[in-house]
Design a protein around this motif. Structure first.
Motif, mmCIF file in Angstrom:
data_model
loop_
_atom_site.group_PDB
_atom_site.id
_atom_site.type_symbol
_atom_site.label_atom_id
_atom_site.label_comp_id
_atom_site.label_asym_id
_atom_site.label_seq_id
_atom_site.Cartn_x
_atom_site.Cartn_y
_atom_site.Cartn_z
ATOM 1 N N VAL A 293 -19.316 129.676 92.904
ATOM 2 C CA VAL A 293 -19.797 128.455 92.569
ATOM 3 C C VAL A 293 -19.015 127.473 92.438
ATOM 4 C CG1 VAL A 293 -22.115 129.343 91.556
ATOM 5 C CG2 VAL A 293 -19.862 128.937 90.324
ATOM 6 N N SER A 294 -17.760 127.497 93.133
ATOM 7 C CA SER A 294 -16.748 126.710 93.252
ATOM 8 C C SER A 294 -17.151 125.220 93.779
ATOM 9 C CB SER A 294 -15.461 127.084 93.835
ATOM 10 O OG SER A 294 -15.609 127.453 95.296
ATOM 11 N N TRP A 295 -18.267 125.185 94.674
ATOM 12 C CA TRP A 295 -18.644 124.045 95.235
ATOM 13 C C TRP A 295 -19.457 123.274 94.422
ATOM 14 C CZ3 TRP A 295 -23.736 124.150 95.885
ATOM 15 C CH2 TRP A 295 -24.393 125.510 95.859
ATOM 16 N N HIS A 296 -20.329 124.080 93.403
ATOM 17 C CA HIS A 296 -21.431 123.469 92.676
ATOM 18 C C HIS A 296 -20.874 122.531 91.498
ATOM 19 C CE1 HIS A 296 -25.249 123.476 90.718
ATOM 20 N NE2 HIS A 296 -25.671 124.345 91.682
ATOM 21 N N PRO A 297 -21.343 121.149 91.603
ATOM 22 C CA PRO A 297 -20.795 120.330 90.492
ATOM 23 C C PRO A 297 -21.328 120.593 89.039
ATOM 24 C CG PRO A 297 -22.270 119.335 92.018
ATOM 25 C CD PRO A 297 -22.135 120.696 92.575
ATOM 26 N N LEU A 298 -22.440 121.437 88.964
ATOM 27 C CA LEU A 298 -23.011 121.467 87.774
ATOM 28 C C LEU A 298 -22.614 123.105 87.034
ATOM 29 C CD1 LEU A 298 -26.531 120.373 88.409
ATOM 30 C CD2 LEU A 298 -24.758 119.199 86.857
ATOM 31 N N LEU A 299 -22.277 124.039 87.926
ATOM 32 C CA LEU A 299 -21.875 125.282 87.533
ATOM 33 C C LEU A 299 -20.549 125.656 87.424
ATOM 34 C CD1 LEU A 299 -24.763 127.583 89.073
ATOM 35 C CD2 LEU A 299 -24.520 126.704 86.480
ATOM 36 N N ALA A 300 -19.990 126.142 86.476
ATOM 37 C CA ALA A 300 -18.357 126.621 86.291
ATOM 38 C C ALA A 300 -18.201 127.942 86.736
ATOM 39 C CB ALA A 300 -17.947 126.238 84.999
ATOM 40 N N SER A 301 -19.223 128.950 86.600
ATOM 41 C CA SER A 301 -18.923 130.337 86.900
ATOM 42 C C SER A 301 -20.132 131.064 86.471
ATOM 43 C CB SER A 301 -17.713 130.976 86.120
ATOM 44 O OG SER A 301 -18.011 131.037 84.676
ATOM 45 N N THR A 302 -20.206 132.201 87.207
ATOM 46 C CA THR A 302 -21.255 133.161 86.910
ATOM 47 C C THR A 302 -20.638 134.520 86.727
ATOM 48 O OG1 THR A 302 -21.572 133.797 89.094
ATOM 49 C CG2 THR A 302 -22.784 131.692 88.582
ATOM 50 N N ASN A 303 -21.649 135.414 85.978
ATOM 51 C CA ASN A 303 -21.401 136.741 85.969
ATOM 52 C C ASN A 303 -21.694 137.752 86.893
ATOM 53 O OD1 ASN A 303 -24.071 137.011 85.254
ATOM 54 N ND2 ASN A 303 -23.993 138.197 83.373
ATOM 55 N N VAL A 304 -21.924 137.245 87.891
ATOM 56 C CA VAL A 304 -22.460 138.186 89.188
ATOM 57 C C VAL A 304 -21.350 138.555 89.908
ATOM 58 C CG1 VAL A 304 -23.717 138.064 91.499
ATOM 59 C CG2 VAL A 304 -24.362 136.649 89.408
ATOM 60 N N PRO A 305 -21.299 140.009 89.991
ATOM 61 C CA PRO A 305 -19.997 140.884 91.030
ATOM 62 C C PRO A 305 -20.226 140.314 92.603
ATOM 63 C CG PRO A 305 -21.835 142.346 90.299
ATOM 64 C CD PRO A 305 -22.388 140.944 89.760
ATOM 65 N N LYS A 306 -18.766 139.916 93.020
ATOM 66 C CA LYS A 306 -18.662 139.645 94.540
ATOM 67 C C LYS A 306 -19.352 140.813 95.401
ATOM 68 C CE LYS A 306 -14.539 137.253 93.719
ATOM 69 N NZ LYS A 306 -13.005 137.030 94.247
ATOM 70 N N TYR B 257 -29.204 136.294 86.278
ATOM 71 C CA TYR B 257 -27.834 136.375 85.879
ATOM 72 C C TYR B 257 -27.650 135.345 85.200
ATOM 73 C CZ TYR B 257 -27.365 133.178 89.886
ATOM 74 O OH TYR B 257 -27.634 132.170 90.722
ATOM 75 N N GLN B 258 -26.270 135.333 84.624
ATOM 76 C CA GLN B 258 -25.699 134.074 83.543
ATOM 77 C C GLN B 258 -24.857 133.299 84.330
ATOM 78 O OE1 GLN B 258 -24.494 135.860 80.015
ATOM 79 N NE2 GLN B 258 -26.354 135.485 79.077
ATOM 80 N N GLY B 259 -24.671 132.079 84.000
ATOM 81 C CA GLY B 259 -23.806 131.011 84.445
ATOM 82 C C GLY B 259 -23.450 130.128 83.207
ATOM 83 N N VAL B 260 -22.331 129.403 83.505
ATOM 84 C CA VAL B 260 -21.851 128.269 82.714
ATOM 85 C C VAL B 260 -21.531 127.049 83.113
ATOM 86 C CG1 VAL B 260 -19.766 127.787 81.199
ATOM 87 C CG2 VAL B 260 -20.508 130.168 81.462
ATOM 88 N N MET B 261 -22.540 126.161 82.654
ATOM 89 C CA MET B 261 -22.271 124.613 82.928
ATOM 90 C C MET B 261 -20.700 124.178 82.923
ATOM 91 S SD MET B 261 -25.974 123.222 81.720
ATOM 92 C CE MET B 261 -25.506 121.826 82.754
ATOM 93 N N ARG B 262 -20.436 123.273 83.839
ATOM 94 C CA ARG B 262 -19.257 122.655 83.429
ATOM 95 C C ARG B 262 -19.172 121.717 82.586
ATOM 96 N NH1 ARG B 262 -16.115 123.197 88.276
ATOM 97 N NH2 ARG B 262 -17.472 124.110 89.887
ATOM 98 N N SER B 263 -20.296 120.557 82.404
ATOM 99 C CA SER B 263 -20.248 119.372 81.394
ATOM 100 C C SER B 263 -20.303 119.912 80.116
ATOM 101 C CB SER B 263 -21.231 118.508 82.080
ATOM 102 O OG SER B 263 -22.620 119.134 82.060
ATOM 103 N N ILE B 264 -21.180 120.869 79.687
ATOM 104 C CA ILE B 264 -21.500 121.460 78.453
ATOM 105 C C ILE B 264 -21.129 122.912 78.600
ATOM 106 C CG2 ILE B 264 -23.066 121.608 76.427
ATOM 107 C CD1 ILE B 264 -24.641 119.258 78.059
ATOM 108 N N PRO B 265 -20.119 123.492 78.081
ATOM 109 C CA PRO B 265 -19.844 124.988 78.231
ATOM 110 C C PRO B 265 -21.087 125.999 77.390
ATOM 111 C CG PRO B 265 -18.238 123.904 76.715
ATOM 112 C CD PRO B 265 -19.215 123.175 77.297
ATOM 113 N N ILE B 266 -22.188 125.752 77.933
ATOM 114 C CA ILE B 266 -23.303 126.753 77.109
ATOM 115 C C ILE B 266 -23.724 127.812 78.473
ATOM 116 C CG2 ILE B 266 -23.813 124.877 75.525
ATOM 117 C CD1 ILE B 266 -26.456 124.516 77.279
ATOM 118 N N PRO B 267 -23.921 129.040 77.688
ATOM 119 C CA PRO B 267 -24.502 129.885 78.785
ATOM 120 C C PRO B 267 -25.867 129.419 79.120
ATOM 121 C CG PRO B 267 -24.379 130.794 76.806
ATOM 122 C CD PRO B 267 -23.820 129.456 76.576
#
Length: 158
Positions: A46-59, A69-79
């Protein structure tokens, strides 16, 4: 004697305050439908995504309906929890994002081949009583999602 089964005489139903916001952003890209589709369905990148920083999905995991699945937002680091609702290969991916009680977010990505290139559209729908507040926080980033996706697919093709 009055007819109490008539809809005009029944007491009014209680309505909760419910707001809804929907925006669709479209971008033309020189990348192929396949390249754009790979970027959309690669849930780990999700490197291209301006809202998501990362996910817990395996490659390598492919998006399938029912996947949570879970993700973490860039602006507010909440799962946040992300639920894949619908997948139509090389055409449509619809996900529901569960962030906070009181707001429901649905994001739909559509990829279409046109005469001028490949069109990617991103529709974002927010519903619930917190949607005006959430929309004010994510509006600027949400407008860039489709453009960032197109640029990432074009860079991958080069």
């Amino acid at each position: 004697m009055p007819d109490f089964s008539s809809p005009s005489i029944q007491p009014p139903k209680r309505r909760w305050c419910n707001f809804s916001r929907r925006r669709t952003y479209q971008v033309l890209s020189s990348a192929s439908v396949e390249a754009l589709w790979q970027k959309v369905t690669d849930l780990a990148d999700v490197s291209w995504h301006p809202l998501l920083a990362s996910t817990n999905v395996p490659k390598g995991l492919v998006a399938k309906p029912g996947l949570i699945y879970q993700g973490v937002m860039r602006s507010i680091p909440i799962p946040i929890r992300i639920f894949v609702e619908q997948v139509e290969p090389r055409e449509l991916l619809s996900v529901r994002i569960l962030t906070l009680p009181g707001v429901e977010e649905r994001v739909t990505y559509k990829v279409q081949s046109t005469v001028c290139g490949t069109q990617i559209s991103c529709s974002i729908t927010l519903q619930g009583w917190l949607s005006p507040l959430i929309w004010s926080l994510i509006r600027a980033s949400a407008a860039r999602v489709a453009a960032e996706l197109a640029h990432a697919a074009e860079r991958a093709c080069l």
